[in-house]
Each structure stands twice: as structure tokens, then as C-alpha cells.
Design an enzyme around this catalytic site. Structure first.
Site, PDB file in Angstrom:
ATOM      1  N   CYS A  96       0.811  -1.218   0.000  1.00  0.00           N
ATOM      2  CA  CYS A  96       0.000   0.000   0.000  1.00  0.00           C
ATOM      3  C   CYS A  96       0.849   1.275   0.000  1.00  0.00           C
ATOM      4  CB  CYS A  96      -0.947   0.073   1.188  1.00  0.00           C
ATOM      5  SG  CYS A  96      -1.975  -1.367   1.381  1.00  0.00           S
ATOM      6  N   LYS A 127       5.835  -2.967  -5.436  1.00  0.00           N
ATOM      7  CA  LYS A 127       7.267  -2.666  -5.470  1.00  0.00           C
ATOM      8  C   LYS A 127       7.968  -2.965  -4.147  1.00  0.00           C
ATOM      9  CE  LYS A 127      10.879  -0.682  -7.521  1.00  0.00           C
ATOM     10  NZ  LYS A 127      11.514  -1.642  -8.448  1.00  0.00           N
ATOM     11  N   GLU A 182       7.661 -12.141 -14.419  1.00  0.00           N
ATOM     12  CA  GLU A 182       6.885 -11.166 -13.652  1.00  0.00           C
ATOM     13  C   GLU A 182       6.177 -10.125 -14.519  1.00  0.00           C
ATOM     14  OE1 GLU A 182       9.038  -8.706 -10.844  1.00  0.00           O
ATOM     15  OE2 GLU A 182      10.808  -8.746 -12.102  1.00  0.00           O
ATOM     16  N   TRP A 187      -2.672  -2.546  -1.770  1.00  0.00           N
ATOM     17  CA  TRP A 187      -2.280  -3.903  -2.169  1.00  0.00           C
ATOM     18  C   TRP A 187      -2.917  -4.802  -1.123  1.00  0.00           C
ATOM     19  CZ3 TRP A 187       0.650  -8.081  -0.283  1.00  0.00           C
ATOM     20  CH2 TRP A 187       1.040  -9.008  -1.250  1.00  0.00           C
ATOM     21  N   GLU A 224      17.896 -14.069 -12.907  1.00  0.00           N
ATOM     22  CA  GLU A 224      17.316 -12.727 -12.985  1.00  0.00           C
ATOM     23  C   GLU A 224      16.573 -12.534 -14.305  1.00  0.00           C
ATOM     24  OE1 GLU A 224      16.616 -10.524 -11.048  1.00  0.00           O
ATOM     25  OE2 GLU A 224      16.391  -8.709 -12.235  1.00  0.00           O
ATOM     26  N   LYS A 233      12.586 -11.690 -14.615  1.00  0.00           N
ATOM     27  CA  LYS A 233      12.058 -10.520 -15.346  1.00  0.00           C
ATOM     28  C   LYS A 233      10.958 -10.953 -16.312  1.00  0.00           C
ATOM     29  CE  LYS A 233      13.154  -7.946 -13.415  1.00  0.00           C
ATOM     30  NZ  LYS A 233      13.982  -7.869 -12.279  1.00  0.00           N
ATOM     31  N   ASN A 277      -0.931   1.765   5.989  1.00  0.00           N
ATOM     32  CA  ASN A 277      -0.090   0.782   5.308  1.00  0.00           C
ATOM     33  C   ASN A 277       0.562  -0.060   6.386  1.00  0.00           C
ATOM     34  OD1 ASN A 277       1.774  -0.623   3.714  1.00  0.00           O
ATOM     35  ND2 ASN A 277       3.261   1.051   3.854  1.00  0.00           N
ATOM     36  N   GLY A 278       0.429  -1.386   6.266  1.00  0.00           N
ATOM     37  CA  GLY A 278       1.017  -2.276   7.274  1.00  0.00           C
ATOM     38  C   GLY A 278       0.023  -3.366   7.607  1.00  0.00           C
ATOM     39  N   HIS A 320      20.090 -33.259 -15.506  1.00  0.00           N
ATOM     40  CA  HIS A 320      19.551 -33.936 -14.317  1.00  0.00           C
ATOM     41  C   HIS A 320      18.042 -33.758 -14.203  1.00  0.00           C
ATOM     42  CE1 HIS A 320      23.571 -34.894 -12.942  1.00  0.00           C
ATOM     43  NE2 HIS A 320      23.908 -33.661 -13.288  1.00  0.00           N
ATOM     44  N   ARG A 339       3.118   0.665  -5.456  1.00  0.00           N
ATOM     45  CA  ARG A 339       3.097  -0.073  -4.192  1.00  0.00           C
ATOM     46  C   ARG A 339       1.842  -0.948  -4.054  1.00  0.00           C
ATOM     47  NH1 ARG A 339       6.677   2.125  -0.487  1.00  0.00           N
ATOM     48  NH2 ARG A 339       5.496   1.218   1.217  1.00  0.00           N
TER      49      ARG A 339
HETATM   50  C1  F6R Z   1      11.796  -8.180  -9.124  1.00  0.00           C
HETATM   51  C2  F6R Z   1      11.723  -7.338  -7.958  1.00  0.00           C
HETATM   52  C3  F6R Z   1      11.636  -7.995  -6.629  1.00  0.00           C
HETATM   53  C4  F6R Z   1      12.519  -7.240  -5.614  1.00  0.00           C
HETATM   54  C5  F6R Z   1      12.303  -7.818  -4.211  1.00  0.00           C
HETATM   55  C6  F6R Z   1      13.213  -7.182  -3.191  1.00  0.00           C
HETATM   56  O1  F6R Z   1      11.894  -7.410 -10.286  1.00  0.00           O
HETATM   57  O2  F6R Z   1      11.720  -6.152  -8.041  1.00  0.00           O
HETATM   58  O3  F6R Z   1      11.984  -9.333  -6.706  1.00  0.00           O
HETATM   59  O4  F6R Z   1      13.848  -7.352  -6.000  1.00  0.00           O
HETATM   60  O5  F6R Z   1      10.977  -7.637  -3.834  1.00  0.00           O
HETATM   61  O6  F6R Z   1      12.984  -5.811  -3.117  1.00  0.00           O
HETATM   62  P1  F6R Z   1      14.042  -4.843  -2.455  1.00  0.00           P
HETATM   63  O7  F6R Z   1      15.261  -4.853  -3.321  1.00  0.00           O
HETATM   64  O8  F6R Z   1      13.369  -3.514  -2.419  1.00  0.00           O
HETATM   65  O9  F6R Z   1      14.338  -5.392  -1.089  1.00  0.00           O
END
Ligand code: F6R
Length: 607
Positions: A2, A602, A487, A75, A480, A484, A99-100, A503, A27
Site C-alpha cells: 500500500c 514494489k 513477472e 495492495w 534474474e 524478469k 499501510n502495514g 539432471h 506499491r
Molecule cells: C523483481 C523485484 C523484486 C525485488 C524484491 C526485493 O523485479 O523487483 O523481486 O527485487 O521484492 O525488493 P528490495 O530490493 O526492495 O528489497
């Protein structure tokens, strides 16, 4: 997760709040809501979905006037995404955005219901205005009623609270981020800096148990016990332009293209090439010679940066480095003590599991060092030391420039520690500095070929599954790349260490499974070429990202992308860029919401 925002000042609040809410949408975007105070009345509107839907209603409505207000983008945690669960929540004339997570909300709600309170939502938040009204009914004033309520809550909160009969806005924070923006005769509250960076660059980073009271053009900071506290006003160098798309279709694309600048900014002032030194102004490490083990802990993309860090640290410093996912680390009773260093990597500095891992490390006497992008974030404030990645605000939900700047910081930290321990000599450090200095230009040459990747994306966008393979330091790179793709495009992508293919995953290979290989010409190259052979034999399609086209394999793969050359430790920074672009262009062709993919947020400030 949020996002919350609040305003009290001399201007109309509606515009300010909606604009800030748009910037906080990353968020969470399950619902949005706003409350505006005007001469003793509070107008509230809530809407399932995005801020733009809310905006359409309030911009055409004269009730939404006033110079004080709150807004929220959600969220969903407790209660489905719906209008009834959208914030703000109200009881009597008290209105709250939150938020929380309130962990004890069930027992509080049961008690309040027994006392006759009626609830309109399934959220944990709704208990808060009800608790406040309970205290008000007993004769407490607004501020005391809020303080008394905060003492009853277990869990985390960033709160904005207003009341119809008061010209006062109250904010409070515990374990969820909340900042105060200080303007000219006006104040803002927000979950993060970019939300209000167009309004002010002066911020107070509230600490846990702080309560901020905005009244009559002044700000009073107290703690939950009512005692006045002092907090510094920080000037933040981020600009409004940094938090805008600047002509790009999506923030993610802008942030991919910003990587040369972001890395240059991260290096500036830290690398001293002539002296063969790396220094971090903000860092005072303890006696490293006593350090037995280094841990690198994070979540998601930041965790992939940790694995890359492990490869470079172990190869050059010969210190054991253990990596772990923060949500695993915190619950597995790890063996660590005062001769260990815990490096916590996080773009936001607010990831709940990473914060918990830091607290666990501290409790066991380890030295904690955070690598963060957000000034004033919890990890930046609470770890024993901090190194900032100067990536600038990262707004696209999928992390890109944060990742490559994290690797850059870990590389510099390795050189710094290497020098301190006498494990790396000035010449070697000088050469390494020379290499990282060339990285921004090399990334630019990849970006200049983005059209090639766009064509690849067009060709492969119709496939339902992808396999990503790499070895050594490029195994986390392909992890990674796969993250990407899944997601933002919702295509299933799995990453494996190339040597593991036989394997199990080899059973998946046929002409319907594109296999992405990242394999520069390092000590693992020939082995990985062997794996490519195995894929070709089974009619698999290969997209190869390598810095070497001399191997005969280069002419046999379906698609070849040549990367610039660099040293082993820095290869992932280059090889991840085309993978970011590939994911971006596929998602863009498929028409997904690239910057705000479904179900994601995020900053993951909940467990
Ligand atoms: C993927 C992504 C997430 C963050 C993860 C950690 O693209 O953005 O996997 O990397 O939620 O977030 P931070 O770096 O803010 O702790």
C-alpha cells in the site's frame, strides 16, 4: 504494501493527493481512495482498481475541496480487492489510511463488536478508527486518543488520521515507511520520497513510534508516550524528472536505459583510480581481519545480486560467503555471531523479510551492512553501516537499474575489503577500477542495439515456456532474466545452472521450448557449449548471449547476441541488460501492464 499520502497546507489538497497517489501506485493498485477535510466535513471516495478511476470521480465533484486530506492506494492483504475494503476507513467522524498489518486485529475487532461497534469491511485497518472513537467517547482529546490506540496495536503501521471536528492531521509510524515532506507553509506525508519530490526536496524520515501532529501550520513530533522528539530535516538530491517517464512508454524501459548513468553515479566519489583505492564516505567497517564469514541476504532481484557478490568475493578475497533468501534465513536459526558480517541488499530498504534478517543478525552480534537505494529507508537507518546505490528512484515494479548498481556496489566493496585485508594489491585494484569505469559505455553499446532485441522479442513472444541456462557468475544472471520475463509477461520461465540441465529439465526440451543461454567466454564456456549441443540434438531453439563468436557453436544457434567483453566479475552487469530488454519487449508486445504487473507491488513490506 500500500501507499499512503497526506497533505495539510494552504493549497487545494485534491490535486496534490491524486498526483502523489499516482506515483505511489507501484506499491499496490487493487483499490484507491481519498478523504478531504473542508470546514468540519470530510468527503470520502473509494474505488476498486486504479487511481485514474478514482480521479475521474473526484475531479468532477465539488465536494472534493479542502486544504487537508489523505489518500491511499491498496495492495490487498486482509480482505479482497473491493470498494468496501478500500481505504480510507471511517468510524464516527474519524478517518484513517493505513499501510502495514495489524496482527491482533481479530481480537480487537471481536472486543469492539461486543461493545456495539459496526464494521463495514474485512480489513485489519478498520479497527483503528473504532479504537480511536472509543477513547474519544471516554473524553480523551484527539492526540491522546490516537496515542492510546497506537499502544493497543500489534504489528506494523504507517498511518494518516483526520477527524471532522479537528483541523489537525496526525501521522504515525511503526515498521512501515513514512516520511514527512516539509514545504513552505505546508506539510506532506507519504510512503516514499518520489511521491512528493515535485513538491519539496526537504524530508523528515519518521522513526518507529513517532507521531507527527500537523496543526495551525506547525509540526509537532512526539513519541507514543507523548514525549517530544527531534528529527533532522534532510535535503534529497532526487529531482522531479527522475520520478517521471521522460518520454519513455514505461518506467521500466526508462530505467533500463538509465543504467549507464545510474552506474556512473554509483561510482562517483568512491573510486580513486590513481591511488588504486575504493572508499565509501558513509562507511566505517569494524576490524575486517577478524571476520570469519560474510553473509549476503536479500529477496528477489536483490538476492540475485547477492549470489553474484558471493562469486566475486570468494574468488578474490577467499572469505566464505553464504547467501540466503531473507524469508528463509530469518526462520532457519542460522549459525552466526560477532565475527560475521551480514550484507543486506535492498532497493527499497523496506522489504519486511530483509529487515527481519537484519534484526536477527544484530541480535546475534553480527555486523550488519545494508546496500540500499532509498535514503532514510529502514535498512539504511537501522543497519550498522550503509552504502547507497545512487540509481535514483526506481518506479517500475520490475527491478532493473537497482540490480546493476547493487552489483557495482558489491564489486567496489570487494575491492575496498580486498585492500584492507591486503588480499588485493593497488595495481590489481587499479585495473579493476579501470574495468568498471568502462561498464557504463559498454552498457550503452548494448542499449544502442535494443532494436535487435526487440526483433527477438517479436519472434519469441508466442512461446508459453522458456528455459534460461548459465554457469558460475552467470547462473544468477539467468535467474534474474527468467524472473524478469515471468513477472512482467506472465510467461513461465525457469532458470537452471546449465550443468544441471541433464539432471531433469532436459526432458522438457523440444522445438516449443526456447532456451536462453548466457555464456561469455570464461572458464565455463566450453562446458556450456556442450549443453547447447545437447539442446540442438533435441531440436530445442537457442538464443545465445555471449562475448565470443569464434566458437563454432555461434554459427549453430538460432539467435546470437554478442556482448561487449569485460572481466569475469562484471559480466552479469552486461549480460543482464539484453535479458531485461527481452522481457520488456515481449511484455510490451503482449500488452501487459509492464510497470504494474498483476499481483505484485514494489516494496514488499509484509511477510
Ligand atoms: C523483481 C523485484 C523484486 C525485488 C524484491 C526485493 O523485479 O523487483 O523481486 O527485487 O521484492 O525488493 P528490495 O530490493 O526492495 O528489497
Amino acid at each position: 504494501m500500500c501507499g499512503i499520502v497526506g497533505y495539510k497546507g494552504k493549497n487545494e489538497a485534491c490535486d496534490i493527493l491524486i498526483e502523489a497517489l499516482k506515483r505511489l501506485e507501484y506499491r499496490g493498485y487493487d483499490s484507491a481512495g481519498i478523504a478531504l477535510w473542508n470546514e468540519g466535513r470530510i468527503a470520502i471516495e473509494r474505488k476498486k482498481g486504479k487511481v485514474d478511476d478514482l480521479k475521474k470521480i473526484v475531479y468532477n465533484n465539488d465536494s472534493f475541496k479542502g486544504k487537508m486530506g489523505l489518500a491511499h492506494t491498496r495492495w490487498a492483504t486482509h480482505g479482497t480487492p473491493s470498494e468496501r475494503n478500500a481505504h480510507p476507513h471511517k468510524a464516527d467522524d474519524v478517518v484513517v489510511v493505513h499501510n502495514g498489518i495489524i496482527e491482533n486485529y481479530i481480537e480487537l475487532k471481536t472486543k469492539l463488536k461486543d461493545e456495539g461497534h459496526k464494521f463495514l469491511s474485512d480489513t485489519d485497518t478498520e479497527v483503528i478508527p473504532h479504537l480511536i472513537t472509543n477513547h474519544l467517547r471516554k473524553g480523551m482529546n484527539f492526540i491522546d486518543a490516537v496515542r492510546a490506540t497506537l499502544k493497543e496495536l500489534k504489528g506494523s503501521y504507517a498511518l494518516g488520521i483526520i477527524k471532522e471536528t479537528e483541523k489537525t492531521l496526525i501521522a504515525a509510524k511503526k515498521e512501515s515507511p513514512l516520511i514527512v515532506g516539509v514545504g513552505e507553509g505546508e506539510y506532506f506525508i507519504a510512503s516514499d520520497v518520489p511521491a512528493i519530490i515535485n513538491r519539496t526536496n526537504r524530508f523528515i524520515f519518521l522513526e518507529d513510534n513517532d507521531v507527527a501532529i500537523f496543526k495551525d501550520g506547525t509540526l509537532l513530533l512526539i513519541n507514543v508516550d507523548g514525549k517530544e522528539v527531534q528529527r533532522k530535516v534532510h535535503e534529497v538530491y532526487w529531482t522531479e524528472a527522475m520520478a517521471e517517464k521522460g518520454g519513455y512508454k514505461h518506467f521500466m524501459l526508462k530505467e533500463i536505459f538509465e543504467q549507464p548513468r545510474a552506474i556512473s553515479d554509483t561510482l562517483i566519489g568512491r573510486i580513486k583510480e590513481e591511488k588504486g583505492l575504493v572508499e565509501f564516505e558513509e562507511l566505517k567497517l569494524p576490524d575486517i581481519s577478524k571476520m570469519k564469514k560474510i553473509w549476503m541476504i536479500a529477496c528477489g532481484t536483490s538476492y540475485h545480486a547477492c549470489i553474484i557478490g558471493k562469486h566475486m568475493f570468494e574468488a578474490n578475497l577467499r572469505i566464505p560467503v553464504e547467501t540466503d533468501i531473507a524469508s528463509e534465513f530469518r526462520y532457519r536459526d542460522p549459525i552466526l555471531g560477532k565475527n560475521d558480517m551480514l550484507i543486506l541488499v535492498s532497493q527499497s530498504g523496506e522489504t519486511a523479510d530483509t529487515i527481519a534478517a537484519m534484526k536477527e543478525g544484530k541480535k546475534r552480534g553480527a555486523y550488519t551492512l545494508s546496500v540500499c537505494n532509498v535514503l532514510g529507508s529502514t535498512l539504511a537507518r537501522e543497519a550498522d553501516g550503509v552504502i547507497f546505490t545512487h540509481a535514483g528512484p526506481e518506479i517500475g515494479v520490475a527491478s532493473t537499474k537497482a540490480f546493476t548498481t547493487q552489483i557495482s556496489v558489491l564489486f567496489m566493496l570487494m575491492l575496498h575489503i580486498g585492500k584492507k585485508l591486503g588480499k588485493m594489491q593497488s595495481d590489481e585494484i587499479r585495473n579493476s577500477i579501470g574495468e568498471i569505469k568502462k561498464i557504463p559505455h559498454k552498457i550503452q553499446t548494448i542499449l544502442d542495439m535494443s532494436n535487435v532485441i526487440e526483433e527477438l522479442a517479436r519472434k519469441y513472444m508466442g512461446f508459453k515456456d522458456f528455459l534460461y541456462l548459465g554457469r558460475g557468475i552467470n547462473y544468477p544472471t539467468v535467474q534474474e532474466g527468467a524472473l524478469k520475463l515471468k513477472e512482467i509477461s506472465y510467461i513461465h520461465a525457469e532458470a537452471y545452472a546449465a550443468g544441471e540441465m541433464k539432471h531433469g529439465p532436459i526432458a522438457l526440451i523440444d522445438e516449443n521450448l526456447p532456451v536462453v543461454f548466457v555464456s561469455p567466454n570464461d572458464h565455463t564456456y566450453k562446458k556450456t557449449c556442450g549443453n547447447m549441443e545437447e539442446v540442438i540434438t533435441r531440436r530445442g531453439r537457442i538464443l545465445l548471449f555471449t562475448d565470443d563468436n569464434s566458437h563454432e557453436m555461434a554459427s549453430r544457434v538460432d539467435n546470437l547476441f554478442i556482448l561487449p567483453k569485460t572481466i569475469y566479475e562484471l559480466q552479469p552487469i552486461l549480460s543482464v541488460v539484453p535479458l531485461q530488454l527481452l522481457a520488456y519487449y515481449i511484455a510490451n508486445f503482449l500488452g501487459t501492464d509492464v510497470d504494474q504487473p498483476r499481483n505484485l507491488a514494489k516494496s514488499v513490506t509484509v511477510e
